[in-house]
Structures are given as C-alpha cells and as structure tokens.
Design a protein around this motif. Sequence first.
Motif, PDB file in Angstrom:
ATOM      1  N   SER A 114       0.844  -1.194   0.000  1.00  0.00           N
ATOM      2  CA  SER A 114       0.000   0.000   0.000  1.00  0.00           C
ATOM      3  C   SER A 114       0.881   1.247   0.000  1.00  0.00           C
ATOM      4  CB  SER A 114      -0.902   0.028   1.234  1.00  0.00           C
ATOM      5  OG  SER A 114      -0.148   0.335   2.399  1.00  0.00           O
ATOM      6  N   TYR A 115       0.292   2.334  -0.435  1.00  0.00           N
ATOM      7  CA  TYR A 115       1.006   3.606  -0.452  1.00  0.00           C
ATOM      8  C   TYR A 115       1.392   3.997   0.971  1.00  0.00           C
ATOM      9  CZ  TYR A 115       2.189   8.390  -1.729  1.00  0.00           C
ATOM     10  OH  TYR A 115       2.854   9.571  -1.925  1.00  0.00           O
ATOM     11  N   LYS A 116       0.515   3.732   1.916  1.00  0.00           N
ATOM     12  CA  LYS A 116       0.776   4.054   3.329  1.00  0.00           C
ATOM     13  C   LYS A 116       2.028   3.318   3.827  1.00  0.00           C
ATOM     14  CE  LYS A 116      -1.376   3.848   7.880  1.00  0.00           C
ATOM     15  NZ  LYS A 116      -2.511   3.391   8.657  1.00  0.00           N
ATOM     16  N   ASP A 117       2.154   2.034   3.486  1.00  0.00           N
ATOM     17  CA  ASP A 117       3.343   1.263   3.875  1.00  0.00           C
ATOM     18  C   ASP A 117       4.597   1.842   3.220  1.00  0.00           C
ATOM     19  OD1 ASP A 117       1.807  -0.472   5.401  1.00  0.00           O
ATOM     20  OD2 ASP A 117       1.673  -1.986   3.825  1.00  0.00           O
ATOM     21  N   ALA A 118       4.476   2.252   1.967  1.00  0.00           N
ATOM     22  CA  ALA A 118       5.623   2.823   1.250  1.00  0.00           C
ATOM     23  C   ALA A 118       6.055   4.142   1.887  1.00  0.00           C
ATOM     24  CB  ALA A 118       5.277   3.019  -0.225  1.00  0.00           C
ATOM     25  N   VAL A 119       5.083   4.966   2.305  1.00  0.00           N
ATOM     26  CA  VAL A 119       5.406   6.240   2.962  1.00  0.00           C
ATOM     27  C   VAL A 119       6.138   5.988   4.278  1.00  0.00           C
ATOM     28  CG1 VAL A 119       4.419   8.268   4.116  1.00  0.00           C
ATOM     29  CG2 VAL A 119       3.576   7.572   1.863  1.00  0.00           C
ATOM     30  N   ALA A 120       5.670   5.008   5.057  1.00  0.00           N
ATOM     31  CA  ALA A 120       6.321   4.677   6.325  1.00  0.00           C
ATOM     32  C   ALA A 120       7.751   4.204   6.085  1.00  0.00           C
ATOM     33  CB  ALA A 120       5.518   3.612   7.070  1.00  0.00           C
ATOM     34  N   ALA A 121       7.944   3.369   5.066  1.00  0.00           N
ATOM     35  CA  ALA A 121       9.276   2.867   4.738  1.00  0.00           C
ATOM     36  C   ALA A 121      10.181   4.004   4.261  1.00  0.00           C
ATOM     37  CB  ALA A 121       9.183   1.783   3.668  1.00  0.00           C
ATOM     38  N   LYS A 122       9.617   4.913   3.467  1.00  0.00           N
ATOM     39  CA  LYS A 122      10.365   6.073   2.961  1.00  0.00           C
ATOM     40  C   LYS A 122      10.854   6.921   4.130  1.00  0.00           C
ATOM     41  CE  LYS A 122       9.315  10.296   0.202  1.00  0.00           C
ATOM     42  NZ  LYS A 122      10.307  11.118   0.794  1.00  0.00           N
ATOM     43  N   ASP A 123       9.963   7.229   5.071  1.00  0.00           N
ATOM     44  CA  ASP A 123      10.336   8.044   6.229  1.00  0.00           C
ATOM     45  C   ASP A 123      11.434   7.363   7.036  1.00  0.00           C
ATOM     46  OD1 ASP A 123       8.430   9.877   5.452  1.00  0.00           O
ATOM     47  OD2 ASP A 123       6.952   9.276   6.955  1.00  0.00           O
ATOM     48  N   SER A 124      11.279   6.071   7.266  1.00  0.00           N
ATOM     49  CA  SER A 124      12.259   5.309   8.039  1.00  0.00           C
ATOM     50  C   SER A 124      13.613   5.292   7.318  1.00  0.00           C
ATOM     51  CB  SER A 124      11.748   3.878   8.241  1.00  0.00           C
ATOM     52  OG  SER A 124      12.720   3.097   8.885  1.00  0.00           O
ATOM     53  N   PHE A 125      13.593   5.025   6.026  1.00  0.00           N
ATOM     54  CA  PHE A 125      14.829   4.970   5.237  1.00  0.00           C
ATOM     55  C   PHE A 125      15.543   6.319   5.268  1.00  0.00           C
ATOM     56  CE2 PHE A 125      17.349   5.583   1.448  1.00  0.00           C
ATOM     57  CZ  PHE A 125      18.108   4.415   1.406  1.00  0.00           C
ATOM     58  N   GLU A 126      14.790   7.405   5.060  1.00  0.00           N
ATOM     59  CA  GLU A 126      15.396   8.732   5.012  1.00  0.00           C
ATOM     60  C   GLU A 126      16.035   9.106   6.347  1.00  0.00           C
ATOM     61  OE1 GLU A 126      12.687  10.675   1.463  1.00  0.00           O
ATOM     62  OE2 GLU A 126      12.218  11.226   3.532  1.00  0.00           O
ATOM     63  N   LYS A 127      15.383   8.777   7.456  1.00  0.00           N
ATOM     64  CA  LYS A 127      15.947   9.073   8.777  1.00  0.00           C
ATOM     65  C   LYS A 127      17.196   8.239   9.024  1.00  0.00           C
ATOM     66  CE  LYS A 127      11.639  10.480  10.910  1.00  0.00           C
ATOM     67  NZ  LYS A 127      10.460  10.011  11.619  1.00  0.00           N
ATOM     68  N   GLN A 128      17.142   6.982   8.608  1.00  0.00           N
ATOM     69  CA  GLN A 128      18.231   6.056   8.871  1.00  0.00           C
ATOM     70  C   GLN A 128      19.468   6.353   8.028  1.00  0.00           C
ATOM     71  OE1 GLN A 128      17.049   1.996   8.176  1.00  0.00           O
ATOM     72  NE2 GLN A 128      18.178   1.302   9.952  1.00  0.00           N
ATOM     73  N   HIS A 129      19.264   6.750   6.775  1.00  0.00           N
ATOM     74  CA  HIS A 129      20.380   6.889   5.846  1.00  0.00           C
ATOM     75  C   HIS A 129      20.675   8.330   5.435  1.00  0.00           C
ATOM     76  CE1 HIS A 129      20.675   2.561   5.515  1.00  0.00           C
ATOM     77  NE2 HIS A 129      19.371   2.525   5.338  1.00  0.00           N
ATOM     78  N   SER A 130      19.917   9.282   5.935  1.00  0.00           N
ATOM     79  CA  SER A 130      20.121  10.710   5.607  1.00  0.00           C
ATOM     80  C   SER A 130      20.183  10.958   4.108  1.00  0.00           C
ATOM     81  CB  SER A 130      21.394  11.235   6.277  1.00  0.00           C
ATOM     82  OG  SER A 130      21.286  11.140   7.667  1.00  0.00           O
ATOM     83  N   MET A 131      19.280  10.314   3.390  1.00  0.00           N
ATOM     84  CA  MET A 131      19.161  10.566   1.953  1.00  0.00           C
ATOM     85  C   MET A 131      17.700  10.470   1.544  1.00  0.00           C
ATOM     86  SD  MET A 131      20.737   7.112   0.183  1.00  0.00           S
ATOM     87  CE  MET A 131      20.230   7.453  -1.481  1.00  0.00           C
ATOM     88  N   ILE A 132      17.351  11.138   0.483  1.00  0.00           N
ATOM     89  CA  ILE A 132      15.965  11.178   0.006  1.00  0.00           C
ATOM     90  C   ILE A 132      15.651   9.918  -0.796  1.00  0.00           C
ATOM     91  CG2 ILE A 132      14.349  12.463  -1.475  1.00  0.00           C
ATOM     92  CD1 ILE A 132      15.121  13.976   1.059  1.00  0.00           C
ATOM     93  N   ALA A 133      14.458   9.389  -0.580  1.00  0.00           N
ATOM     94  CA  ALA A 133      13.955   8.277  -1.387  1.00  0.00           C
ATOM     95  C   ALA A 133      12.636   8.727  -2.007  1.00  0.00           C
ATOM     96  CB  ALA A 133      13.749   7.040  -0.518  1.00  0.00           C
ATOM     97  N   LEU A 134      12.335   8.202  -3.170  1.00  0.00           N
ATOM     98  CA  LEU A 134      11.064   8.516  -3.836  1.00  0.00           C
ATOM     99  C   LEU A 134      10.205   7.256  -3.840  1.00  0.00           C
ATOM    100  CD1 LEU A 134      12.528  10.366  -6.956  1.00  0.00           C
ATOM    101  CD2 LEU A 134      11.675  11.382  -4.848  1.00  0.00           C
ATOM    102  N   ILE A 135       8.903   7.450  -3.800  1.00  0.00           N
ATOM    103  CA  ILE A 135       7.982   6.313  -3.899  1.00  0.00           C
ATOM    104  C   ILE A 135       7.682   6.109  -5.385  1.00  0.00           C
ATOM    105  CG2 ILE A 135       5.676   5.447  -3.351  1.00  0.00           C
ATOM    106  CD1 ILE A 135       5.911   7.082  -0.733  1.00  0.00           C
ATOM    107  N   ALA A 136       7.828   4.866  -5.834  1.00  0.00           N
ATOM    108  CA  ALA A 136       7.588   4.550  -7.248  1.00  0.00           C
ATOM    109  C   ALA A 136       6.660   3.351  -7.343  1.00  0.00           C
ATOM    110  CB  ALA A 136       8.914   4.235  -7.941  1.00  0.00           C
ATOM    111  N   ALA A 137       5.914   3.286  -8.429  1.00  0.00           N
ATOM    112  CA  ALA A 137       5.075   2.124  -8.688  1.00  0.00           C
ATOM    113  C   ALA A 137       5.969   0.988  -9.154  1.00  0.00           C
ATOM    114  CB  ALA A 137       4.034   2.449  -9.739  1.00  0.00           C
ATOM    115  N   ARG A 138       5.650  -0.237  -8.734  1.00  0.00           N
ATOM    116  CA  ARG A 138       6.439  -1.390  -9.170  1.00  0.00           C
ATOM    117  C   ARG A 138       6.009  -1.839 -10.546  1.00  0.00           C
ATOM    118  NH1 ARG A 138       9.775  -4.406  -5.946  1.00  0.00           N
ATOM    119  NH2 ARG A 138       9.390  -6.279  -7.109  1.00  0.00           N
TER     120      ARG A 138
END
Length: 106
Positions: free
Chosen positions: A82-106
């Motif tokens: 779900s988009y909601k799961d992707a947003v949560a993962a994006k936020d977690s990744f960005e905090k953890q790695h100090s880099m921007i991630a984009l949400i993309a369709a598979r």
Amino acid sequence: SPAPKPIAAAPKPIAAAKPTPAVAPPADVAKAKGKYTLQLTTFTTSADADAFVQKYPGAFVIAADVPGKGKVYRVRLGNYGSYKDAVAAKDSFEKQHSMIALIAAR
C-alpha cells in the motif's frame, strides 16, 4: 498556591541514537506482490548502480530507456502493498540513511 508547571524534557536528537538495521516490512507485506517500491537513485552505468546496491541489502536495479538520455539504471528498494506502507518505509529509510527516497510504482 498553584503547583509549578513541569518543565518539558528536551526532545532527544535522532542522530544521537544509532539506528538499528533496516526495519523489515511486516510478513504479509513481504509476501504480497506490492504495488510500490522506493527509488533511491539513478545511474547512467550499470557498474555504478551495482556498486551502490551493495550498500543497501535488498536493493535492486531496474534498467530503463529514457528518451533523450539513453539507458539509465534505477536503484530501488522494497516491495510495499500500500502507499501508506511505502510512505512509512520512505520516512524510516530517510531518517536512517540521511538521503531522500522517492515512492515509485512497481
């Protein structure tokens, strides 16, 4: 006499705590064919993309032809139902790695 107001504790800086290894998505999300993934970056050579992927367990490369630019290699990570799961993962990744991630369709 009125009670003294409690002093709010200062928020702890996020950088002070060492991040734990990447948070695994819930099992049901991992099994599902997700609609979303995170796009971390894009390279013009497969060698650069492959080298970058080694830094992020679970990351993968998608080659694509882009009009006017030729072949590009997109580095993506994750499989979210779900988009909601992707947003949560994006936020977690960005905090953890100090880099921007984009949400993309598979």
